[in-house]
Design a protein around this motif. Structure first.
Motif, PDB file in Angstrom:
ATOM      1  N   TYR A  77       0.847  -1.211   0.000  1.00  0.00           N
ATOM      2  CA  TYR A  77       0.000   0.000   0.000  1.00  0.00           C
ATOM      3  C   TYR A  77       0.874   1.249   0.000  1.00  0.00           C
ATOM      4  CZ  TYR A  77      -4.384   2.496   0.531  1.00  0.00           C
ATOM      5  OH  TYR A  77      -5.476   3.308   0.322  1.00  0.00           O
ATOM      6  N   SER A 111      -2.000   4.159  -2.176  1.00  0.00           N
ATOM      7  CA  SER A 111      -2.211   4.917  -0.941  1.00  0.00           C
ATOM      8  C   SER A 111      -2.458   6.406  -1.184  1.00  0.00           C
ATOM      9  CB  SER A 111      -1.018   4.738  -0.003  1.00  0.00           C
ATOM     10  OG  SER A 111       0.145   5.251  -0.618  1.00  0.00           O
ATOM     11  N   ASP A 112      -2.241   6.871  -2.423  1.00  0.00           N
ATOM     12  CA  ASP A 112      -2.554   8.271  -2.728  1.00  0.00           C
ATOM     13  C   ASP A 112      -3.821   8.354  -3.575  1.00  0.00           C
ATOM     14  OD1 ASP A 112      -1.504   7.130  -4.989  1.00  0.00           O
ATOM     15  OD2 ASP A 112      -0.191   8.818  -5.499  1.00  0.00           O
ATOM     16  N   SER A 117      -5.120   6.973   3.357  1.00  0.00           N
ATOM     17  CA  SER A 117      -4.406   6.031   4.234  1.00  0.00           C
ATOM     18  C   SER A 117      -5.316   4.910   4.755  1.00  0.00           C
ATOM     19  CB  SER A 117      -3.791   6.789   5.398  1.00  0.00           C
ATOM     20  OG  SER A 117      -4.844   7.402   6.122  1.00  0.00           O
TER      21      SER A 117
END
Ligand SMILES: O=C(O)[C@H](O)[C@@H](O)[C@H](O)[C@H](O)COP(=O)(O)O
Length: 260
Positions: A77, A111-112, A117
């Motif tokens: 991730y 994760s972006d 998050s």
């Protein structure tokens, strides 16, 4: 549950080439029978080695790349394009060089991306994508993958299912967020054992001396919570593809084959 079959190759290069040839045949057969094929890729050196070998295999053009669905067994991730992401490595090894239909390349979220998050939300979104692709004849909320490949870690982990962590005990969800993975990065997304077991064929790839103990443990009747690789099997076939070094500690009853 299908009993594991073992194929042992001289070294990891030959293992990658033979596995790539095997995968081409499997994809071509599925496309001939149903019009399309669905494959689950693995991260790690062995999975990427197989993809690189596929790219230079003589029969590579027998595959209709536009009618191939690609899924991932797990993902680190990290932000989109991060060199440590499994999808980034798969693109570099092969995917950027073949005419895939981008809509059929089902990368796990980054994760972006929209879930930030919140890896558990990202995992739930991937579970929904799988469920949407499952047809009436499929089981457990995932498509019946033709082949699902898994690298095997020295600790017997497969995908991001590590010994004793909650993800390997999951019995309901098909995809979970993983926190505190012992192999970096600690935050990951993984298919669960029930999702893995929905595949027609599960192939476990293990090359190198550091995999010898893991292969021996997983193939000697260990429990899946302690040895996740022991719980990875396909509906019709479970195939362990090993090199000689990874096979060097297998019990004699398994290697050489008992019938020899
Ligand atoms: O994200 C990852 O790291 C993986 O998907 C992981 O499960 C990998 O397949 C094994 O650790 C084997 O990796 P190697 O083939 O590099 O030994």
């Amino acid at each position: 549950m299908s009993t594991p079959q073992l194929v042992v190759h001289r070294d990891k290069e030959l293992m990658a080439e033979a596995a790539a040839a095997r995968l081409i045949t499997r994809i071509v057969d599925a496309q001939a029978a149903r019009g399309s094929a669905s494959i689950v890729l693995t991260g790690g050196r062995n999975g990427n080695g197989l993809l690189a070998a596929l790219g230079s295999a003589p029969a590579r053009d027998a595959v209709d790349w536009s009618r191939l669905d690609l899924w991932w067994g797990d993902e680190r991730y990290l932000p989109e394009g991060d060199p440590e992401r499994n999808v980034t490595q798969a693109r570099a090894a092969l995917l950027d060089r073949v005419p895939l239909d981008p809509a059929r390349v089902h990368a796990m979220p980054a994760s972006d991306g929209p879930y930030g998050s919140d890896v558990d939300a990202a995992a739930a979104a991937y579970a929904e994508e799988l469920a949407a692709a499952a047809g009436p004849g499929d089981h457990g909320g995932v498509p019946t993958f033709d082949v699902l490949m898994l690298g095997v870690g020295p600790d017997t982990h497969v995908a991001s299912l590590f010994p004793e962590l909650p993800a390997v005990r999951e019995t309901e969800r098909t995809v979970v967020g993983v926190h505190g993975a012992p192999k970096p990065p600690p935050v990951r997304i993984s298919l669960t054992l029930p999702a893995i077991r929905a595949a027609h064929e599960v192939w476990l790839l293990a090359a190198g001396e550091d995999k010898a103990k893991a292969a021996a443990i997983a193939l000697s009747g260990a429990g899946e919570v302690q040895a996740p690789a022991a719980g990875a099997y396909g509906r019709s076939r479970t195939l362990w593809l090993l090199d000689a070094a990874a096979a060097s500690e297998l019990p004699r009853s398994l290697y050489p084959p008992a019938s020899a």
